[in-house]
Design an enzyme around this catalytic site. Structure first.
Site, short mmCIF file in Angstrom:
data_model
loop_
_atom_site.label_atom_id
_atom_site.label_comp_id
_atom_site.label_asym_id
_atom_site.label_seq_id
_atom_site.Cartn_x
_atom_site.Cartn_y
_atom_site.Cartn_z
CG HIS A 1 -2.02 1.21 1.00
ND1 HIS A 1 -3.09 1.13 0.61
CD2 HIS A 1 -1.83 2.51 1.69
CE1 HIS A 1 -3.75 2.23 0.60
NE2 HIS A 1 -2.92 3.03 1.26
CB CYS A 2 2.13 3.21 -2.75
SG CYS A 2 3.15 4.65 -2.92
#
Length: 314
Positions: A104-105
């Site tokens: 998850h960026c």
């Protein structure tokens, strides 16, 4: 004129890939992996143990699942109420299961997974080229700043700041982009680097690697004209993936116990279930698994479908 044209080309590709990375919704497992209403009720009624395992075994018997948890149980998400496909993980931020989840960026406020991994790679590549281009074109004025060759105005401080910003982003982006290029070449995700996928016989860190060319095609597709454009061209459906034989990668030439796999008499052929169209597409230009296994060294151990047991995993 040349610099202006090149600048806007890099800028447009950078913005385009960044936009696609942000606004492409992560793909979730298809409905066949979700438990039916009756299976959910049966799972809730039954106490933990063999009875629950039987419910999940019945629900997942026809699914193309070849990986398991560390304890050897089927990968089941009790929040989404589904059997997790291979390489699928539950994102605690998005609160849903993401197909081939990489991470998850926070920089794009989105999960990077099967649906937008190509866009994320292109975003890194074009942002790196964009920063390198700015640093290269600003270098001569940066040198003049230190040699007092610029007019004494406030603009020269902007030139210094621009060069430092572009250079620092170039260094950080080059390391991140190089790391993800290595992941693509090995057909791994960031999560799989920290915890290798577990198959029936053992943990295999290169279990999904098919060789550099096929690994690249799995992300970018067969049409080379689309490779450099932020349009979706990845192969497969994100729910099932072809795998290689155990220890086919030179980096994993021996078993964890130090014994070469050729000392074993097992001769399992992979897969136990037929490959989907999305899987077999990558294998059409090579001999069948049975022919390959017959010509390869004797005793190579393949991956068969694991005996399905249940364990809640979030």
């Amino acid at each position: 004129v040349v610099c202006l044209v090149a600048y806007h080309i890099f800028f447009m590709l950078f913005v385009w890939s960044y936009w696609k990375t942000i606004f492409t919704l992560p793909m979730n497992p298809s409905k066949e992996f979700h438990l039916s209403y009756s299976d959910k009720e049966s799972l809730e009624r039954e106490p933990r143990g063999e009875s629950q395992q039987e419910v999940l075994r019945r629900a997942a018997k026809d699914l193309p699942i070849y990986t398991r948890t560390m304890s050897g149980a089927i990968r089941y998400c009790d929040r989404c109420h589904l059997v997790k496909p291979d390489r699928c993980h539950h994102c605690s931020v998005c609160d849903k299961c993401i197909l081939k989840m990489d991470h998850h960026c926070p920089w794009v406020n989105n999960c990077v997974g099967f649906s937008n991994y190509k866009f994320f790679l292109l975003f890194l590549a074009y942002s790196l080229l964009y920063c390198l281009f700015i640093a290269a074109t600003d270098l001569q004025y940066f040198i003049k700043f230190w040699t007092n060759g610029l007019p004494d105005t406030q603009a020269k401080f902007h030139i210094m700041f621009l060069f430092f910003a572009a250079a620092m982003f170039s260094v950080s982006l080059s390391s991140l982009f190089g790391y993800h290029c290595w992941l693509v070449s090995k057909n791994k995700s960031t999560l799989e680097v920290f915890r290798a996928p577990i198959f029936r016989h053992r943990t295999d860190k290169n279990g999904f690697s098919l060789g550099f060319s096929k690994n690249l095609r799995q992300v970018f597709g067969d049409e080379k004209k689309y490779w450099l454009l932020p349009v979706f061209s990845s192969l497969g459906d994100g729910c099932s993936f072809p795998t290689c034989l155990v220890n086919q990668d030179p980096e994993q030439a021996s078993t964890p116990g130090g014994l070469n796999s050729s000392s074993k008499n097992e001769n399992h052929l992979f897969p136990a279930k037929p490959l989907r169209d999305s899987q077999s597409h990558l294998l059409t230009d090579t001999p069948s698994w049975s022919e390959t296994a017959a010509k390869a060294e004797k005793g190579k151990v393949g991956m068969s479908n694991p005996a399905l047991t249940m364990e809640n995993e979030t």
